[in-house]
Every structure is written in structure tokens, then in C-alpha cells.
Design an enzyme around this catalytic site. Structure first.
Site, PDB file in Angstrom:
ATOM      1  N   THR A 199      -7.310  38.290  41.959  1.00 47.83           N
ATOM      2  CA  THR A 199      -6.330  38.578  40.925  1.00 47.83           C
ATOM      3  C   THR A 199      -6.893  39.630  39.980  1.00 47.83           C
ATOM      4  OG1 THR A 199      -7.133  36.955  39.307  1.00 47.83           O
ATOM      5  CG2 THR A 199      -5.569  36.164  40.980  1.00 47.83           C
ATOM      6  N   ASP A 200      -6.045  40.163  39.129  1.00 47.10           N
ATOM      7  CA  ASP A 200      -6.515  40.985  38.025  1.00 47.10           C
ATOM      8  C   ASP A 200      -7.095  40.057  36.967  1.00 47.10           C
ATOM      9  OD1 ASP A 200      -7.007  43.130  36.343  1.00 47.10           O
ATOM     10  OD2 ASP A 200      -5.063  44.053  36.684  1.00 47.10           O
ATOM     11  N   TRP A 201      -7.603  40.624  35.878  1.00 48.55           N
ATOM     12  CA  TRP A 201      -8.306  39.835  34.866  1.00 48.55           C
ATOM     13  C   TRP A 201      -7.330  38.979  34.068  1.00 48.55           C
ATOM     14  CZ3 TRP A 201     -13.380  39.638  35.213  1.00 48.55           C
ATOM     15  CH2 TRP A 201     -14.100  39.016  34.197  1.00 48.55           C
TER      16      TRP A 201
END
Length: 256
Positions: A199-201
Site C-alpha cells: 500500500t501507499d503510506w
């Protein structure tokens, strides 16, 4: 990620940047922005640039710190996006060719091991910086396939990047990080991607839904505890956890 001493698994750092040179690691060569580089239309030059970047990355790290969240290959279709300088332009085919050269330069040409880990981002239709964690990209099937997925497809099939990052935004009402059609049906089953999806942050999705959709790891802290809780509540199976763990460990084993 902390190591697991009883299994001989060392700690691993999943996040570094190398969009136009090694970033946030002290002195390193800084190349022009990705948008400037794309104006060369020169795949050989992009390969040499990425090869030099990955060489510096190897000089600065041991084998457990070689994951780089680059390249950014979203389409620069609107000047209001705010990250156009990180992109390779507005053309899916050109971005696909330049992005493939970049990935090859970062990952090297050894038939067994990877020089560094390249990460395609942000998958997909991520072209709005403000409120990006809850913005909804409304696109037709044709636009999605021909504009916002095409460059990812080209690079996956031609350069075989080991990691892909799912984006924050929704696509037609479904968070990209929870979108099984996107992360499993298209990416893995249709295109043959066999690497790791992150995932992204600090995505806002449900951890177990993201895992069931096709993500293997969630950034950032607290993920193991939440996955354990989801498993204990019956939201996710041991087999699903093992599958993601296998992909993550395979990535580390590909670095030497």
C-alpha cells in the site's frame, strides 16, 4: 520491519526513494526530474541513469535496505495534479517504454538476483494530490485500460518489476488498495505479475480487505498487530497470510 531471530530473518527497510537519484541518504548524484528525463525520448539514456542510481544505492546499503519506491508512472493529464514533475508525461506508451528501461536499470540484468527492488507507483488512476486518500477517480473502462493502466501493463510484462504500490484513491467508488479486480484479477491473473504489492503510506482502507484484495504489506507501523487481530476475528485466513509472507520473503531472497 523487525527481524525474526528464531527464523534467521533480518530486519528489512521497505521504503526508500530513487526517482531521479538516490534520495534521503546523504550525498548522491541528482539527475533531472522524471518529467525532464522523459523529454529525451531515449530509453537507453534512462536505463544508464537508473543503472547509475542503483549502483549508488548498492554502495550505500546492505542487502536488507534495497527497496526503492520508484518510478512514478501516473499520467500527467492535468496541470493541477501537483506531482507532474514526478511523472514521465501524458502518453501511456512512451511512459511504458521509459518506465521499463528505468526498472531494468534499477533491477539489473542478472538472471537470478536483483540489483535493487523497483516499485511501480501509484496503481492506479492516481492524479489528484489534494484529499488523495478519499478522492474518487471516475473513469470509463476504456479510459482505465487505455490511459491509466496501459503503462503499468507494458512495464509489468516487459521489465518484470518486483513491487507495485497500490494508490490511495478510489476508482469508481472502490479504494484501489481494496480493489480485487485491480490487484488480483488484472494485475496477477491477467498480466502475470508474481511479485509483492504494497500500500501507499498510511492508507485508510481496512487491513484485511486490502490483504484479501491482493496487497501483501501495509505501510506503516501497526500492521502486524492489526493483521493478527483480523485473523483472530476470522476476517483473514492463515493461507492468505502465508501467501503474502512468501511473496515478501521471496523479494528479500532475490537480493544478493
Amino acid at each position: 520491519a523487525a527481524g525474526i531471530e528464531r527464523l534467521g530473518v533480518a530486519p528489512y527497510d521497505y521504503w526508500k526513494e530513487a526517482l531521479h537519484g538516490v534520495a534521503r541518504q546523504g550525498a548522491a548524484t541528482s539527475f533531472p526530474t522524471a518529467l525532464s528525463m522523459s523529454n529525451t525520448w531515449n530509453t537507453e539514456l534512462i536505463y544508464k541513469l537508473a543503472d547509475a542510481t542503483s549502483t549508488e544505492a548498492r554502495a550505500k546499503n546492505d542487502r536488507y535496505n534495497l527497496s526503492y519506491w520508484s518510478p512514478t508512472i501516473n499520467m500527467a493529464r492535468d496541470p493541477r495534479w501537483g506531482r507532474n514533475e514526478e511523472s514521465m508525461g501524458e502518453d501511456p506508451y512512451l511512459t511504458g517504454q521509459l518506465g521499463a528501461a528505468f526498472v531494468n536499470g534499477m533491477q539489473g540484468n542478472d538472471t537470478t538476483y536483483l540489483k535493487t527492488i523497483a516499485t511501480l507507483k501509484h496503481f492506479a488512476a492516481n492524479n489528484k494530490e489534494t484529499n488523495r486518500k478519499d478522492s474518487d477517480s471516475r473513469v470509463s473502462e476504456r479510459a482505465l485500460r487505455e490511459i491509466y493502466l496501459k503503462q503499468f501493463e507494458i512495464i509489468v510484462k516487459e521489465a518484470h518489476p518486483y513491487t507495485i504500490m497500490s494508490s490511495y484513491n478510489l476508482i469508481n467508488g472502490i479504494h484501489a488498495s481494496e480493489n480485487k479486480e485491480l490487484l488480483t484479477d488484472i494485475l496477477r491473473d491477467e498480466w502475470g505479475f508474481d511479485g509483492m504489492v504494497t500500500t501507499d503510506w498510511w492508507t485508510f482502507g481496512e487491513h484485511y480487505r486490502e490483504t484479501k484484495a491482493g496487497n501483501d504489506i501495509k505501510m506503516a507501523a501497526g500492521y502486524p498487530e492489526r493483521i493478527k487481530e483480523a485473523y483472530e476475528k476470522g476476517f483473514i485466513t492463515e493461507a492468505e497470510i502465508r501467501l503474502s509472507a512468501r511473496r515478501i520473503l521471496n523479494m528479500i531472497l532475490k537480493i544478493d
